[in-house]
Design a protein around this motif. Structure first.
Motif, PDB file in Angstrom:
ATOM      1  N   UNK A 197      38.198  50.502   6.364  1.00 17.17           N
ATOM      2  CA  UNK A 197      38.344  51.561   5.372  1.00 17.17           C
ATOM      3  C   UNK A 197      38.658  50.926   4.025  1.00 17.17           C
ATOM      4  N   UNK A 198      37.858  51.234   3.013  1.00 21.20           N
ATOM      5  CA  UNK A 198      38.101  50.731   1.669  1.00 21.20           C
ATOM      6  C   UNK A 198      37.649  51.780   0.666  1.00 21.20           C
ATOM      7  N   UNK A 199      38.232  51.771  -0.517  1.00 21.12           N
ATOM      8  CA  UNK A 199      37.901  52.831  -1.469  1.00 21.12           C
ATOM      9  C   UNK A 199      36.563  52.603  -2.161  1.00 21.12           C
ATOM     10  N   UNK A 200      36.376  51.449  -2.744  1.00 20.32           N
ATOM     11  CA  UNK A 200      35.192  51.183  -3.553  1.00 20.32           C
ATOM     12  C   UNK A 200      34.003  50.766  -2.685  1.00 20.32           C
ATOM     13  N   UNK A 241      41.659  48.169   3.637  1.00 25.36           N
ATOM     14  CA  UNK A 241      41.641  47.150   2.593  1.00 25.36           C
ATOM     15  C   UNK A 241      41.944  47.796   1.244  1.00 25.36           C
ATOM     16  N   UNK A 242      42.272  46.964   0.254  1.00 22.15           N
ATOM     17  CA  UNK A 242      42.474  47.508  -1.083  1.00 22.15           C
ATOM     18  C   UNK A 242      42.872  46.458  -2.088  1.00 22.15           C
ATOM     19  N   UNK A 243      42.762  46.825  -3.359  1.00 25.65           N
ATOM     20  CA  UNK A 243      43.114  45.899  -4.420  1.00 25.65           C
ATOM     21  C   UNK A 243      44.603  45.577  -4.403  1.00 25.65           C
ATOM     22  N   UNK A 244      44.935  44.342  -4.726  1.00 22.10           N
ATOM     23  CA  UNK A 244      46.336  43.925  -4.796  1.00 22.10           C
ATOM     24  C   UNK A 244      46.786  43.683  -6.236  1.00 22.10           C
ATOM     25  N   UNK A 245      45.898  43.987  -7.172  1.00 24.64           N
ATOM     26  CA  UNK A 245      46.244  43.951  -8.586  1.00 24.64           C
ATOM     27  C   UNK A 245      45.553  45.124  -9.272  1.00 24.64           C
ATOM     28  N   UNK A 246      46.258  45.751 -10.229  1.00 25.29           N
ATOM     29  CA  UNK A 246      45.539  46.657 -11.114  1.00 25.29           C
ATOM     30  C   UNK A 246      45.154  45.827 -12.318  1.00 25.29           C
ATOM     31  N   UNK A 247      43.850  45.588 -12.437  1.00 27.24           N
ATOM     32  CA  UNK A 247      43.380  44.476 -13.254  1.00 27.24           C
ATOM     33  C   UNK A 247      43.659  44.608 -14.753  1.00 27.24           C
ATOM     34  N   UNK A 248      43.866  45.808 -15.261  1.00 23.69           N
ATOM     35  CA  UNK A 248      44.126  45.948 -16.700  1.00 23.69           C
ATOM     36  C   UNK A 248      45.466  45.325 -17.088  1.00 23.69           C
ATOM     37  N   UNK A 280      48.126  59.725  13.757  1.00 24.48           N
ATOM     38  CA  UNK A 280      47.974  58.437  13.091  1.00 24.48           C
ATOM     39  C   UNK A 280      47.066  58.599  11.886  1.00 24.48           C
ATOM     40  N   UNK A 281      47.589  58.235  10.706  1.00 25.70           N
ATOM     41  CA  UNK A 281      46.820  58.329   9.464  1.00 25.70           C
ATOM     42  C   UNK A 281      46.767  56.948   8.819  1.00 25.70           C
ATOM     43  N   UNK A 282      45.564  56.487   8.530  1.00 25.94           N
ATOM     44  CA  UNK A 282      45.362  55.190   7.875  1.00 25.94           C
ATOM     45  C   UNK A 282      44.993  55.440   6.420  1.00 25.94           C
ATOM     46  N   UNK A 283      45.883  55.032   5.507  1.00 28.28           N
ATOM     47  CA  UNK A 283      45.677  55.251   4.080  1.00 28.28           C
ATOM     48  C   UNK A 283      45.150  53.984   3.423  1.00 28.28           C
ATOM     49  N   UNK A 284      44.100  54.128   2.618  1.00 27.00           N
ATOM     50  CA  UNK A 284      43.642  53.026   1.768  1.00 27.00           C
ATOM     51  C   UNK A 284      43.961  53.384   0.319  1.00 27.00           C
ATOM     52  N   UNK A 285      44.293  52.409  -0.480  1.00 28.57           N
ATOM     53  CA  UNK A 285      44.646  52.647  -1.876  1.00 28.57           C
ATOM     54  C   UNK A 285      43.374  52.771  -2.717  1.00 28.57           C
ATOM     55  N   UNK A 286      43.395  53.645  -3.721  1.00 29.80           N
ATOM     56  CA  UNK A 286      42.252  53.834  -4.606  1.00 29.80           C
ATOM     57  C   UNK A 286      42.637  53.611  -6.056  1.00 29.80           C
ATOM     58  N   UNK A 287      41.676  53.656  -6.955  1.00 29.02           N
ATOM     59  CA  UNK A 287      41.971  53.406  -8.363  1.00 29.02           C
ATOM     60  C   UNK A 287      42.850  54.492  -8.986  1.00 29.02           C
TER      61      UNK A 287
END
Length: 340
Positions: A208-211, A164-171, A102-109
């Protein structure tokens, strides 16, 4: 924009009263003398950023120290840029090594850096986003992680793990922003509900979160990382209610040898005077530390760090590991407010 993003992609790099500290020089105990085994033991890493060789070293070392691992959590920056081929390379490297099922992936920038490139070989920031849509970046992550949302729940041997992770890439939404984290009301409500659900069942929860959240672990007091979350107060308010929450974050690559690799964060107004646990995950690719002038400097030599987490009925033990040297750096033992 992340202050290291250009450097990385351009080079192609495919205290707490409730806790007891153990000196870094001490060997982590096995707890065998107490006649008790952990309910679950798992590993946490972050910031692979295309460093597949060091990922392989880390996977081999984790298997040696934790051969029956209940899970692997990766706190973001899985790839250097977010290309499908880079995700495929990570999948292929994982397949070369024995690891938890089992691998839990969090999204990063770094999963959002494709728009800086005209093609995989040509950096072209002046023509950002180079015909790359925001939706395509999320689809690539979803295809790799095997789900259709940024946030997700996994079970590591019966221990809940929330990503957890961002749901928008803010740029895409504001030209003055880049890597800031935006969380939807749906994600925040989901987190609130899942933490309450597990609290009623007297279970510790791993998040688990990136930032890093502001004013928590190493680097989070630095001007480089103090404003990563656009809804920091809201997120802190949710997490801060729960004594048995453990938040793991990466992004900074700051050395686990630093004294504030683990902290207990108390959030005013939450009625939880003991706070919750926040832990830096180190990094697989390149290490950094405080430069003493409000910035940072790279750590010389080989750098490849992560965590082993052991959950017992009455406590959680978090061990910092140097995968390159195969040595333990330090550990923290955190008593649980309720027995599992």
């Amino acid at each position: 924009m992340d202050r290291r993003s250009l450097l990385t992609v351009a080079t192609g790099a495919v205290g707490a009263a409730a806790a007891s500290r153990i000196p870094a020089s001490a060997a982590p105990p096995t707890h065998a003398g107490q006649g008790r085994r952990p309910v679950a033991a798992f590993n946490v890493i972050s910031d692979i950023q295309g460093d597949l060789r060091d990922l392989g070293v880390a996977l081999e070392d984790m298997h040696r120290t934790n051969p029956t691992s209940a899970g692997l959590a990766v706190a973001g920056d899985i790839t250097p840029r977010g290309y499908d081929a880079e995700y495929a390379a990570v999948t292929a490297e994982l397949a070369r090594h024995t690891h938890a099922g089992t691998v839990a992936w969090a999204i990063g920038n770094h999963e959002f850096y494709v728009p800086k490139w005209r093609d995989p070989s040509t950096l072209s920031q002046e023509t950002w986003p180079n015909d790359t849509t925001e939706d395509s970046l999320f689809r690539s992550f979803y295809g790799f992680a095997g789900r259709n949302t940024v946030y997700a729940e996994h079970s590591f041997g019966g221990i809940p793990v929330l990503s957890l992770g961002t749901e928008k890439y803010m740029h895409y939404h504001d030209p003055e922003l880049w890597d800031e984290v935006w969380l939807s009301e749906a994600q925040l409500t989901w987190l609130e509900q899942r933490l309450a659900f597990w609290a009623r069942r007297r279970k510790p929860v791993m998040v688990i979160t990136h930032h890093p959240l502001p004013n928590t672990v190493s680097g989070s007091h630095n001007r480089l990382y103090s404003r990563d979350y656009l809804q920091a107060d809201r997120l802190l308010g949710i997490l801060g209610r729960h004594r048995d929450v453990f938040l793991f974050c990466g992004h900074t690559h700051w050395d686990l040898a630093l004294s504030d690799w683990y902290v207990r964060r108390v959030v005013p107004g939450t009625a939880n005077l003991d706070g919750f646990s926040v832990i830096n995950t180190g990094a697989v690719q390149t290490g950094y530390t405080d430069d003493g002038k409000g910035g940072e400097v790279s750590v010389p030599g080989t750098f490849n760090q992560g965590l082993q987490v052991e959950v017992f009925h009455d406590r959680v033990v978090v061990k910092a590991r140097d995968f390159a040297s195969g040595k333990w750096l330090k550990q923290i033992t955190v008593p649980l407010s309720t027995r599992i």
